[in-house]
Design a protein around this motif. Structure first.
Motif, PDB file in Angstrom:
ATOM      1  N   TYR A  48      -1.259   4.426  -0.327  1.00 26.66           N
ATOM      2  CA  TYR A  48      -1.441   3.387   0.773  1.00 26.66           C
ATOM      3  C   TYR A  48      -2.057   4.308   2.024  1.00 26.66           C
ATOM      4  O   TYR A  48      -2.187   5.547   1.928  1.00 26.66           O
ATOM      5  N   TYR A 164      -0.380  -1.292  -3.064  1.00 22.06           N
ATOM      6  CA  TYR A 164      -0.447  -1.459  -1.550  1.00 22.06           C
ATOM      7  C   TYR A 164      -1.360  -0.661  -0.775  1.00 22.06           C
ATOM      8  O   TYR A 164      -1.023   0.827  -0.989  1.00 22.06           O
ATOM      9  N   VAL A 310       7.110  -6.035  -2.461  1.00 22.68           N
ATOM     10  CA  VAL A 310       6.607  -4.739  -2.651  1.00 22.68           C
ATOM     11  C   VAL A 310       7.540  -3.913  -3.373  1.00 22.68           C
ATOM     12  O   VAL A 310       8.611  -3.812  -2.718  1.00 22.68           O
TER      13      VAL A 310
END
Length: 382
Positions: A48, A164, A310
């Motif tokens: 991320y 993500y 998630v």
């Protein structure tokens, strides 16, 4: 096609690159293969945006190359990738990208490892013959998502944390994060900061620390007994965060450094998540019982509707899918049978780097040990 070499390294993540550098320093020939189109694909493509190394830079160096003097104490993802690129250039490491190892087996008669690889761009098969084999394909080679009744019928978006990037697309949505390790806690913070209505599943006890407390602990433990340091860290954490059990976060019985040493589980480095949990901006929930449509039911009867889930539930090794004759070193999960620090060596010239859940410092130790051990028998081989 057949190619002969002394050492075959499978994987061009930090572990494979570190091993290659150490072999280069000892003038030992090797070939390094990588199924992706780049080195360190986890860091480049599956991390991320806001990620920084959770430990101070002195605990995150690969062998034979320090960070630049002006590098920050906690290295951002993009700077770490640049460090790896410089590392590859410095040691003239030339991974064979898009090369997927399909099987590796040991030939007892010829006393060497045979690796069957496929060039993923041309579909040409290449056979590698090597005296030594290094498994550096990583603990994090395949996403791990738990089996939850009804998950495949979830009406919203369900992704692994490796996909993500940012909380921006989730602004105004109800999002559930499953997993309370460093990734889960930081993703929850990122989502809440971008305006998502955020909840997190905390399934097991966890230590919450600041990065400064952990840095102090890792420095002190080099001079003071581990149990004394752990006791100090727990006291400091309690002083900073107070009693988190009323918020659904329980501390493990083992201290943070001992827990890491025994199980590989890291303390969570707080980036601001705890403050948002205390303020009610992030809700802590228990284990998931089942999913129906967009409704997630939790153990104890509570249920909530979510637009997205998630899964920050970690990864698993895939080494056993291609490695034959690896039972001297790896268990059924593709991780070392032996405990640290005796985990890195198997039989017949088989080694593993970066599989001991010891982070970048552990990778550096593995790479040096492997290269030195190969050197001790290399000359008799030649």
């Amino acid at each position: 096609m057949e190619e002969q070499t002394v050492v075959l390294i499978v994987g061009a993540g930090p572990a494979g690159l570190a091993t290659a550098a150490c072999l280069t320093q000892l003038s030992i020939p090797y070939v390094i293969v990588e199924r992706e189109d780049c080195s360190a694909s986890l860091w480049r493509n599956r991390a991320y945006d806001r990620l920084k190394l959770h430990l101070a830079k002195e605990f995150c160096e690969l062998p034979h190359m320090s960070y630049p003097a002006d590098a920050p104490t906690y290295i951002p993802k993009d700077q770490f990738v640049k460090y790896l690129d410089n590392y590859i250039e410095c040691f003239n490491i030339q991974p064979k990208y898009h090369t997927a190892i399909e099987s590796c087996s040991y030939d007892k008669v010829r006393k060497c490892w045979f690796g069957m690889a496929r060039d993923m761009t041309t579909s040409v098969t290449v056979r590698y013959m090597a005296r030594f084999l290094v498994v550096a394909s990583g603990e994090n080679s395949a996403a791990n998502i738990p089996m939850i009744p009804g998950l495949h019928e979830f009406a919203g978006e369900a992704i692994h944390s490796s996909r993500y990037k940012s909380g921006a697309p989730y602004s105004g949505k109800n999002v559930l994060v499953v997993g309370c390790g460093n990734s889960g806690m930081e993703i929850a913070y990122d989502l809440a900061s971008h305006g998502a209505d955020t909840s997190i599943v905390v399934r097991s006890p966890v230590h919450i620390m600041t990065k400064e407390i952990i840095r102090l602990g890792m420095t002190l433990v080099q001079h003071i007994p581990l149990n004394v340091v752990d006791d100090l860290l727990v006291r400091m954490s309690s002083f900073v965060f107070g009693d988190l059990s009323k918020h659904g976060i329980v501390r493990p019985k083992l201290g943070p450094l001992l827990l890491k040493a025994k199980t590989g589980r890291s303390a969570v480095i707080d980036v601001g998540t705890v403050g948002l949990i205390k303020d009610g901006a992030i809700k802590v929930l228990g284990n998931i019982f089942k999913i129906k449509g967009n409704i997630v039911q939790f153990e104890g009867g509570k249920e909530n509707a979510f637009d997205a889930i998630v899964f920050a539930t970690g990864y698993k090794s895939t080494a056993n899918k291609w490695l034959k004759n690896g039972e001297s070193m790896l268990n059924n999960d593709g991780l070392p049978k032996q405990e640290f620090p005796n985990h890195w060596k198997g039989e017949n010239g088989l080694y593993c780097a970066g599989l001991a859940k010891r982070g970048l410092a552990g990778i550096a130790m593995d790479a040096k040990n492997i290269a030195n051990d190969i050197l001790s028998s290399y000359h008799s081989y030649t």
